[in-house]
Design an enzyme around this catalytic site. Sequence first.
Site, PDB file in Angstrom:
ATOM      1  CG  HIS A 295      -2.624  -6.177   2.134  1.00  0.00           C
ATOM      2  ND1 HIS A 295      -1.186  -6.380   2.444  1.00  0.00           N
ATOM      3  CD2 HIS A 295      -3.062  -5.177   1.651  1.00  0.00           C
ATOM      4  CE1 HIS A 295      -0.767  -5.106   1.750  1.00  0.00           C
ATOM      5  NE2 HIS A 295      -1.814  -4.469   1.286  1.00  0.00           N
TER       6      HIS A 295
ATOM      7  CB  SER B 151       3.452  -2.584   1.034  1.00  0.00           C
ATOM      8  OG  SER B 151       2.257  -3.068   1.242  1.00  0.00           O
ATOM      9  NE  ARG B 152       4.523   4.457  -0.777  1.00  0.00           N
ATOM     10  CZ  ARG B 152       2.980   4.376  -1.186  1.00  0.00           C
ATOM     11  NH1 ARG B 152       2.076   4.104  -0.551  1.00  0.00           N
ATOM     12  NH2 ARG B 152       3.268   4.755  -2.568  1.00  0.00           N
TER      13      ARG B 152
HETATM   14  P1  AMP Z   1      -2.082  -1.272  -0.311  1.00  0.00           P
HETATM   15  O1  AMP Z   1      -1.824  -2.636  -0.944  1.00  0.00           O
HETATM   16  O2  AMP Z   1      -1.223  -0.463   0.434  1.00  0.00           O
HETATM   17  O3  AMP Z   1      -2.656  -0.377  -1.530  1.00  0.00           O
HETATM   18  O4  AMP Z   1      -3.500  -1.388   0.498  1.00  0.00           O
HETATM   19  C1  AMP Z   1      -4.498  -2.321   0.240  1.00  0.00           C
HETATM   20  C2  AMP Z   1      -5.504  -2.085   0.894  1.00  0.00           C
HETATM   21  O5  AMP Z   1      -4.878  -2.705   2.414  1.00  0.00           O
HETATM   22  C3  AMP Z   1      -6.100  -0.916   1.049  1.00  0.00           C
HETATM   23  O6  AMP Z   1      -7.731  -0.825   1.299  1.00  0.00           O
HETATM   24  C4  AMP Z   1      -5.700  -0.327   2.612  1.00  0.00           C
HETATM   25  O7  AMP Z   1      -6.302   0.709   3.144  1.00  0.00           O
HETATM   26  C5  AMP Z   1      -5.475  -1.654   3.104  1.00  0.00           C
HETATM   27  N1  AMP Z   1      -4.430  -1.912   4.321  1.00  0.00           N
HETATM   28  C6  AMP Z   1      -3.073  -1.493   4.162  1.00  0.00           C
HETATM   29  N2  AMP Z   1      -2.437  -1.466   5.274  1.00  0.00           N
HETATM   30  C7  AMP Z   1      -3.581  -1.682   6.275  1.00  0.00           C
HETATM   31  C8  AMP Z   1      -3.259  -2.124   7.770  1.00  0.00           C
HETATM   32  N3  AMP Z   1      -2.377  -1.858   8.602  1.00  0.00           N
HETATM   33  N4  AMP Z   1      -4.706  -2.388   8.354  1.00  0.00           N
HETATM   34  C9  AMP Z   1      -5.766  -2.678   7.619  1.00  0.00           C
HETATM   35  N5  AMP Z   1      -5.726  -2.425   6.186  1.00  0.00           N
HETATM   36  C10 AMP Z   1      -4.673  -1.838   5.417  1.00  0.00           C
END
Ligand code: AMP
Length: 282
Positions: free
Chosen positions: A37, A186-187
Amino acid sequence: LRVISGLKKMRAFSEAERAEGKTIALVPTMGALHRGHLELVKAARELAHIVILTIFVNPTQFSAEEDLDEYPRDIEADCDYANSAGVDVVFTPSAKDMYPNGFQTEVNLTELSKKLCGKYRPGHFAGVATVVLKLFNITGPHSAVFGKKDFQQLLLLRRMAMDLNVGIDIVGVPTVRESDGLALSSRNTYLSDIERRAAAALPRALNEARRLYESGERSPSVIISAVEGALRTEPLADIEYVKVVDGETLEDLDVIDRGGKNTLLQAVISIGSARLIDHVLL
Ligand code: AMP
């Protein structure tokens, strides 16, 4: 850092900034922030005067069997992290405000939402597209930043922005990884130590595919078998799917010989209660 929960307050903030000629970049997240993030925030900082990060665990993108209740939530830690990353506003709407009684509108991408993960998570991408369009409408950004890790999501949101004349630049940021190659997510907090070590099988299997491709292999079925074989050596990993598809339409391919077009190899496995997704472009 300002933390805003009210929809009207959020809209008023953005309208005031825009009236002063300021540009806004949006980073939508579900919280439990990590270095992935952070890279999105860095990209957003380069794009605009104001960075708004949204934290909303969107119920409509989880199916009944999925992990909505278990999804990690720590708003205080997230706000500290967002603050040190240079976020200007954290927007944390409530589900009640986002989906009041009578809510019934859905954004559905008829083709892209059925492919890859769409088969295994019915309704998921409609939930994502709908909430992202709502967040766009509430926060009024000039650009919005998403991770390439969720490749199908990024593709689908780009398509939605085009199809619905949204007028917001959709920007993709490369996947941030741990030292053993596992994509941050996050998972990943669902993984025990043993499961966490096992999870490295996913990036390893995808590297194997890349090596095969670079040594001249062009058959999707050969590459898929190699990836599945590599994943099967890890007893804790359950394979959901391994697919080789066109990088734009997500249609299956018979052969990888593409004159410069992107080919996507995507794999999804579960380890314990964590569903892990990763891909490589060939
Ligand atoms: P999430 O909070 O998991 O829904 O992710 C929010 C945003 O962060 C989404 O656009 C994801 O694709 C991005 N994201 C999550 N994990 C990563 C990562 N390891 N590298 C880059 N972007 C990420």
